[in-house]
Design an enzyme around this catalytic site. Structure first.
Site, PDB file in Angstrom:
ATOM      1  N   TYR A 197       0.838  -1.204   0.000  1.00 55.79           N
ATOM      2  CA  TYR A 197       0.000   0.000   0.000  1.00 55.79           C
ATOM      3  C   TYR A 197       0.871   1.251   0.000  1.00 55.79           C
ATOM      4  CZ  TYR A 197       0.859   0.500   5.069  1.00 55.79           C
ATOM      5  OH  TYR A 197       1.444   0.652   6.302  1.00 55.79           O
ATOM      6  N   CYS A 198       0.309   2.330  -0.527  1.00 59.96           N
ATOM      7  CA  CYS A 198       0.911   3.660  -0.446  1.00 59.96           C
ATOM      8  C   CYS A 198      -0.141   4.584   0.153  1.00 59.96           C
ATOM      9  CB  CYS A 198       1.430   4.127  -1.796  1.00 59.96           C
ATOM     10  SG  CYS A 198       0.165   4.305  -3.089  1.00 59.96           S
ATOM     11  N   TRP A 199      -0.080   5.884  -0.132  1.00 59.74           N
ATOM     12  CA  TRP A 199      -1.009   6.824   0.489  1.00 59.74           C
ATOM     13  C   TRP A 199      -2.425   6.660  -0.059  1.00 59.74           C
ATOM     14  CZ3 TRP A 199      -3.154   9.226   4.067  1.00 59.74           C
ATOM     15  CH2 TRP A 199      -3.946  10.367   3.905  1.00 59.74           C
TER      16      TRP A 199
END
Length: 342
Positions: free
Chosen positions: A92-94
């Site tokens: 995941y990222c932002w």
């Protein structure tokens, strides 16, 4: 590469290697518990790419990103293999956008099956607040300072009750003295993320015990939705004779150096008044801890009386305790709430 929602993502976390590809600073502010940080960009690189994006164009920012990441691809893949340890990966990222997408592509190219969190960490944080809004099956344990509430909750947990240890997760006991002997506090985001991680193991059809707290515990904030539900929940208010409370407080804090105790008392100057604070400090320095605690309890009991009636809207069941046996106190508390409809 498969995109999945927050619920499915968290449900499968134990069977995956979990990777947070955001920058170290983003990760440090808060991350999904268990996630390992393998950043696509370090903090300085992310700042450079962001500046180019804002001041020039998206395409030039992408080109700069490729220039930065190109030499690191092998290293990133090797780090991911260590996290995977033969398992599929979750990434995941932002916002679930380009960073997680490109890292998932890299990991799959390197032979690792990868899931991407739809909406990223932002969606996870929204899920957190929505989740705590549904946590309504609460019983709040309340009582003045020194009543042994933490020990009662620990005894309840040993008896098989579901207990959400807010102060343990916050690394703070919630008073001017609350940080003594505790590890450094997490960030508010990480505290809340850890709360969610623990709570997701509970059966929400069964009661969950929590200690009464203000919105803040030390420097961290409870999720607003959880705090509102705590204020509406039924309350068990325990009382203990003052002498027993003084013994409890001295048992918890009496072994700390005089200088540390005096510094914590000095923090109460604005609320207690300079004269009373100095009197308490003098008593500590003379070694008369019982008298110092008795003086401090005069202040803390007034603050407790105010907060106990200001926020709580749930039905209150009072339990008068004697002695210093947490297990017996826990049994009395359970007996008192047997007929509470949570």
């Amino acid at each position: 590469m498969q995109r999945v929602g927050v619920e499915e993502f968290l449900r499968g976390a134990a069977q995956h290697g979990l990777i947070d590809v955001r920058s170290p600073a983003e990760y440090g502010r808060g991350h999904i518990p268990g996630a390992i940080n393998i950043p696509l960009f370090d903090d300085q690189e992310r700042a450079r790419v962001g500046t180019v994006y804002k001041q020039r164009s998206r395409q030039q920012a992408i080109d700069l990103g490729l220039e930065i990441v190109g030499p690191k691809l092998r290293q990133l893949a090797d780090q991911a293999r260590q996290v995977a340890a033969g398992r599929p990966l979750q990434v995941y990222c932002w916002r679930g956008g380009m960073r997680s997408e490109k890292m998932a592509w890299l990991f799959e190219t390197a032979g690792m099956q990868t899931e991407v969190l739809q909406g990223g960490y932002k969606a996870y944080r929204q899920y957190l607040h929505d989740y705590f809004a549904t946590l309504t099956n609460l019983i709040v344990l309340q009582g003045p300072t020194g009543s042994g509430k933490t020990e009662i909750l620990q005894a309840l947990a040993e008896m098989g009750e579901q207990v959400l240890d807010l102060e343990g997760l916050a690394h703070h006991r919630g008073s001017a003295f609350g940080g003594l002997g505790m590890p450094p506090q997490p960030t508010t985001q990480q505290f809340q993320n850890n709360l969610l991680h623990v709570t997701r193991s509970f059966d929400l059809q069964q009661p969950v015990w929590v200690e009464s707290e203000s919105l803040t515990i030390g420097k961290v904030y409870l999720p607003e939705s959880l705090w509102q539900n705590m204020n509406r929940a039924p309350v068990v208010a325990v009382t203990l004779p003052v002498e027993e409370r003084i013994k409890n407080i001295i048992r918890h804090y009496g072994h700390f150096p005089v200088a540390e105790l005096s510094e914590r008392i000095a923090r109460l100057r604005q609320r207690m008044g300079g004269q009373h604070v100095q009197e308490a400090i003098d008593l500590v320095e003379k070694g008369d801890l019982p008298a110092a605690v008795r003086l401090l309890l005069h202040y803390y009991d007034k603050a407790y009386a105010h907060s106990a009636h200001t926020y709580k809207a749930g039905r209150v069941t009072e339990v008068m305790l004697q002695g210093n046996d947490p297990e017996e106190h826990a049994r009395q508390v359970l007996a008192a709430v047997k007929n509470i409809a949570v």
